[in-house]
Design a protein around this motif. Structure first.
Motif, PDB file in Angstrom:
ATOM      1  N   GLN A 294      94.156 -25.488  19.599  1.00 39.70           N
ATOM      2  CA  GLN A 294      94.913 -24.615  18.044  1.00 39.70           C
ATOM      3  C   GLN A 294      93.648 -23.890  17.366  1.00 39.70           C
TER       4      GLN A 294
ATOM      5  N   ASP B 214      89.619 -24.421  16.506  1.00 36.07           N
ATOM      6  CA  ASP B 214      89.091 -25.757  17.416  1.00 36.07           C
ATOM      7  C   ASP B 214      88.206 -24.975  18.690  1.00 36.07           C
TER       8      ASP B 214
ATOM      9  N   VAL C 156      95.531 -20.494  23.066  1.00 32.67           N
ATOM     10  CA  VAL C 156      95.592 -21.140  21.108  1.00 32.67           C
ATOM     11  C   VAL C 156      96.438 -21.009  20.093  1.00 32.67           C
ATOM     12  N   SER C 157      96.675 -22.140  19.816  1.00 33.80           N
ATOM     13  CA  SER C 157      97.940 -21.786  19.342  1.00 33.80           C
ATOM     14  C   SER C 157      98.642 -22.783  18.032  1.00 33.80           C
ATOM     15  N   SER C 158      99.167 -22.264  17.303  1.00 41.80           N
ATOM     16  CA  SER C 158      99.564 -23.984  16.593  1.00 41.80           C
ATOM     17  C   SER C 158     101.165 -24.374  16.392  1.00 41.80           C
TER      18      SER C 158
ATOM     19  N   ASN D 195      90.554 -18.413  18.144  1.00 42.69           N
ATOM     20  CA  ASN D 195      91.998 -17.662  17.833  1.00 42.69           C
ATOM     21  C   ASN D 195      92.643 -17.024  18.065  1.00 42.69           C
TER      22      ASN D 195
END
Length: 124
Positions: free
Chosen positions: A13, A16, A122-124, A87
């Motif tokens: 995320q 992180d 990188v992902s929410s 990010n």
């Protein structure tokens, strides 16, 4: 024949951290440099960070300065890339590559060997 094996990628995320590792074999890495590049979908491969085997001098792309740290272990012929504050723009396949240059080349054409890469998402 130089062989490079990257590991440590994954899905994380924003904010992180991840630590990538590169294991190099096939020749003596007591001089020259080791660098990390990355390639995002639809984009060209770009320099991320590099380190000299002798002396441990480092160089970073502006986009990762202050967030990423490259290191090398001359006894083990390995290089790590510690990535903090990740990010979505850091999403890419990450590659390590050695060079025989005394200084750290940032142009990929100066490198003759590449690993298979490790995916960082990188992902929410």
């Amino acid at each position: 024949q130089v062989q490079l094996v990257e590991s440590g990628g994954g899905l994380v995320q924003p904010g992180d951290s991840l630590r990538l590792s590169c294991a190099a074999s096939g020749r003596t890495f007591s001089s020259g440099t080791m660098s990390w590049f990355r390639q995002a979908p639809g984009k060209e491969r770009e320099f991320v960070a590099g380190v000299t085997w002798r002396g441990g001098l480092t160089s970073y792309a502006d986009s990762v300065k202050g967030r990423f740290t490259i290191s090398r272990d001359t006894a083990k012929n390995t290089s790590d890339l510690q990535m903090n504050s990740l990010n979505p723009a850091d999403t890419a396949v990450y590659y390590c590559a050695p060079s025989t240059c005394a200084s750290i080349p940032t142009n990929g054409i100066r490198y003759n060997y590449w690993g298979q890469g490790t995916q960082v998402t990188v992902s929410s």
